[in-house]
Design a protein around this motif. Structure first.
Motif, PDB file in Angstrom:
ATOM      1  N   UNK A  49       0.841  -1.211   0.000  1.00 56.44           N
ATOM      2  CA  UNK A  49       0.000   0.000   0.000  1.00 56.44           C
ATOM      3  C   UNK A  49       0.873   1.257   0.000  1.00 56.44           C
ATOM      4  N   UNK A  50       1.865   1.266   0.897  1.00 54.09           N
ATOM      5  CA  UNK A  50       2.691   2.472   1.016  1.00 54.09           C
ATOM      6  C   UNK A  50       3.569   2.640  -0.234  1.00 54.09           C
ATOM      7  N   UNK A  51       4.005   1.519  -0.808  1.00 54.98           N
ATOM      8  CA  UNK A  51       4.820   1.610  -2.032  1.00 54.98           C
ATOM      9  C   UNK A  51       4.022   2.214  -3.183  1.00 54.98           C
ATOM     10  N   UNK A  52       2.777   1.792  -3.305  1.00 54.76           N
ATOM     11  CA  UNK A  52       1.944   2.328  -4.388  1.00 54.76           C
ATOM     12  C   UNK A  52       1.643   3.808  -4.128  1.00 54.76           C
ATOM     13  N   UNK A  53       1.349   4.119  -2.862  1.00 54.92           N
ATOM     14  CA  UNK A  53       1.081   5.516  -2.522  1.00 54.92           C
ATOM     15  C   UNK A  53       2.315   6.374  -2.832  1.00 54.92           C
ATOM     16  N   UNK A  54       3.486   5.841  -2.503  1.00 58.19           N
ATOM     17  CA  UNK A  54       4.743   6.547  -2.762  1.00 58.19           C
ATOM     18  C   UNK A  54       4.935   6.778  -4.266  1.00 58.19           C
ATOM     19  N   UNK A  55       4.646   5.731  -5.025  1.00 54.68           N
ATOM     20  CA  UNK A  55       4.799   5.820  -6.480  1.00 54.68           C
ATOM     21  C   UNK A  55       3.891   6.934  -7.042  1.00 54.68           C
TER      22      UNK A  55
ATOM     23  N   UNK B 131      -7.225  -1.637  -1.768  1.00 53.03           N
ATOM     24  CA  UNK B 131      -7.475  -0.297  -2.306  1.00 53.03           C
ATOM     25  C   UNK B 131      -8.094   0.611  -1.246  1.00 53.03           C
ATOM     26  N   UNK B 132      -8.955  -0.014  -0.431  1.00 56.18           N
ATOM     27  CA  UNK B 132      -9.580   0.731   0.660  1.00 56.18           C
ATOM     28  C   UNK B 132      -8.503   1.159   1.675  1.00 56.18           C
ATOM     29  N   UNK B 133      -7.596   0.221   1.953  1.00 58.55           N
ATOM     30  CA  UNK B 133      -6.495   0.505   2.878  1.00 58.55           C
ATOM     31  C   UNK B 133      -5.652   1.670   2.340  1.00 58.55           C
ATOM     32  N   UNK B 134      -5.405   1.654   1.043  1.00 62.77           N
ATOM     33  CA  UNK B 134      -4.628   2.726   0.410  1.00 62.77           C
ATOM     34  C   UNK B 134      -5.334   4.069   0.574  1.00 62.77           C
ATOM     35  N   UNK B 135      -6.645   4.030   0.356  1.00 62.58           N
ATOM     36  CA  UNK B 135      -7.425   5.267   0.460  1.00 62.58           C
ATOM     37  C   UNK B 135      -7.343   5.826   1.891  1.00 62.58           C
ATOM     38  N   UNK B 136      -7.510   4.924   2.869  1.00 64.24           N
ATOM     39  CA  UNK B 136      -7.479   5.382   4.265  1.00 64.24           C
ATOM     40  C   UNK B 136      -6.076   5.807   4.677  1.00 64.24           C
ATOM     41  N   UNK B 137      -5.077   5.140   4.131  1.00 68.08           N
ATOM     42  CA  UNK B 137      -3.696   5.519   4.448  1.00 68.08           C
ATOM     43  C   UNK B 137      -3.439   6.962   4.018  1.00 68.08           C
ATOM     44  N   UNK B 138      -3.954   7.305   2.830  1.00 68.93           N
ATOM     45  CA  UNK B 138      -3.742   8.668   2.314  1.00 68.93           C
ATOM     46  C   UNK B 138      -4.459   9.718   3.163  1.00 68.93           C
ATOM     47  N   UNK B 139      -5.524   9.264   3.880  1.00 73.00           N
ATOM     48  CA  UNK B 139      -6.283  10.211   4.716  1.00 73.00           C
ATOM     49  C   UNK B 139      -5.624  10.445   6.078  1.00 73.00           C
ATOM     50  N   UNK B 140      -4.667   9.591   6.438  1.00 69.62           N
ATOM     51  CA  UNK B 140      -4.028   9.752   7.753  1.00 69.62           C
ATOM     52  C   UNK B 140      -3.280  11.085   7.816  1.00 69.62           C
ATOM     53  N   UNK B 141      -3.002  11.541   9.037  1.00 67.37           N
ATOM     54  CA  UNK B 141      -2.211  12.768   9.202  1.00 67.37           C
ATOM     55  C   UNK B 141      -0.793  12.540   8.668  1.00 67.37           C
TER      56      UNK B 141
END
Lengths: 239, 193
Positions: A49-55, B131-141
């Motif tokens: 997840x973090x790798x994709x977000x980073x990308x 994908x949901x986890x990714x979405x919530x991760x982006x919402x974190x501080x």
């Protein structure tokens, strides 16, 4: 929470760096130890997840990076370079004239009063390294380390030393921007007078005598005695 | 007083040499990424435009290749045994091209292949829950995201995180990370309702 040794294993596994023996042992444990299995799957999921977000963030970041100049403009480079050289020579001539020479006379490197080095001890973190490099005159390195520290937390005192490292490394523009952003009346900020003093020197260097004088007057009347004699004589030379 | 010798410098600091560039890439320095991107763009586009069928988005290939190189420096702490960053970047570009056209044999040398980055996953390849986890991760501080990023993505130990961030100690790091994870799990639970 997982043991550090397990985390190292997880890391190697997601990066495909396990040796054959390690991979075999990993598989065996993964099949039999439910806690280990759960921890690994959570690690892997978050890593992905973090790798994709980073990308995605990196892609956005690259959009802000300036484009390199196109080939067809290279024809103009020698002309542009000549003009720049002439302008540069003119400005060097101007800088060597008074009153810009004054800031050379009055400039000295501000001492590290926050974390003086203890003989023999190794720096423990990035901030200690920064101060150590500042002490030894490695200003570029120190600036980089101060910057790294400040990425994670704001601290006016550290920012002041960041600006000092940049100033000593010859990066006046960046030093000026930081010094101008530092607080003037915050009782927790230890270097308000020092900030004014070095800003005044930069303004002199940039031929902004009016702003330099205004800062120096303010320091003379409201300051705590920092560089009092120098301020007086610098002001008289600027008149 | 070496600063007196310099002309007033308002420009961003540039990474001056190859070794320093690589060191800064390993540290995840975004300025170094920017330099990598600007320095080789023209050469990369010219090289690949000559060799690739019209209609393919070479700029996109370039962007993906730069990111792959950068992520490989950060994740694998890449140390090139031979060749330059530029050679490596071009090799990654060729590999990506080969993968795109399903070529059975990649063009490039083995030592470059071994250091291919792990992450070639995109959001649309992820299962829905992820994908949901990714979405919530982006919402974190920002602080929580950074804390999780340093641990899961950069692979730093708690001791290294203390040294990098100036947090008090390893226990502070552990408990802060736990709180961030808890927040993330609660958010997923909440949006799953």
């Amino acid at each position: 929470m997982e043991a550090e040794s397990d985390i190292i294993l997880f890391r190697k596994k997601v990066l495909g760096q396990l040796s054959n023996d390690e991979a075999q042992a990993f598989e065996q444990r993964f099949e039999t130890d439910m806690e280990f299995q759960k921890s690994y799957l959570e690690y892997k999921e978050l890593f992905e997840v973090i790798s994709v977000s980073e990308k995605q963030e990196l892609k956005n970041h690259l959009k802000t990076v300036s484009e390199p100049s196109a080939k067809k403009y290279q024809y103009w480079l020698p002309i542009a370079a000549t003009i720049l050289l002439l302008v540069g020579a003119f400005w060097m001539y101007r800088f060597n004239a008074q009153p810009q020479g004054l800031c050379e006379t009055y400039f000295d490197t501000y001492p590290n009063v926050i974390a003086p080095a203890t003989r023999g001890s190794e720096p423990q973190n990035v901030l200690e390294k920064a101060y150590r490099n500042y002490d030894s005159g490695a200003f570029e390195k120190a600036a980089l380390e101060f910057e790294k520290y400040l990425q994670y937390q704001a601290n006016s005192d550290v920012s002041f030393y960041h600006a000092m490292a940049l100033l000593n490394a010859g990066r006046l523009g960046e030093a000026k921007t930081i010094l101008e952003s530092l607080p003037k009346d915050d009782p927790d900020f230890a270097f308000a007078d020092e900030t004014q003093w070095y800003l005044a020197l930069i303004y002199i260097k940039l031929e902004n005598t009016t702003q330099a004088k205004s800062l120096l007057f303010q320091l003379e009347t409201e300051g705590n005695g920092f560089k009092a004699d120098e301020i007086k004589s610098l002001l008289s030379e600027l008149d | 007083m070496n600063w007196l010798l310099t002309f007033v410098d308002f420009s961003l600091p540039m990474v001056k040499n190859e070794a320093l560039l690589q060191e800064r890439l390993r540290e995840g320095d975004k300025k170094a990424l920017g330099q990598l991107y600007s320095d080789y763009k023209a050469a990369f586009l010219a090289y690949f435009r000559e060799r690739v069928a019209v209609g393919m988005d070479i700029e996109d290939l370039y962007q993906d290749s730069v990111i792959a190189v950068y992520q490989n420096y950060v994740l694998n702490q890449l140390q090139l045994k031979k060749g330059s960053v530029k050679t490596y970047l071009f090799a990654v570009g060729k590999n990506k091209l080969a993968a795109k056209f399903n070529a059975s044999k990649p063009y490039v040398k083995e030592d470059f292949l071994l250091s291919q980055p792990y992450v070639e996953m995109d959001e649309d390849q992820m299962p829905m829950e992820q994908q949901l986890l990714l979405k919530e991760f982006k919402q974190l501080g920002e602080k929580c995201r950074e804390m999780l990023r340093l641990h899961y993505y950069r692979g730093l130990t708690d001791k290294e995180i203390v040294a990098k961030t100036g947090y008090k100690d390893e226990n502070t790091i552990k408990s802060y990370r736990s709180r961030c994870l808890k927040k993330l799990k609660e958010a997923i639970h909440g949006s799953g309702k």
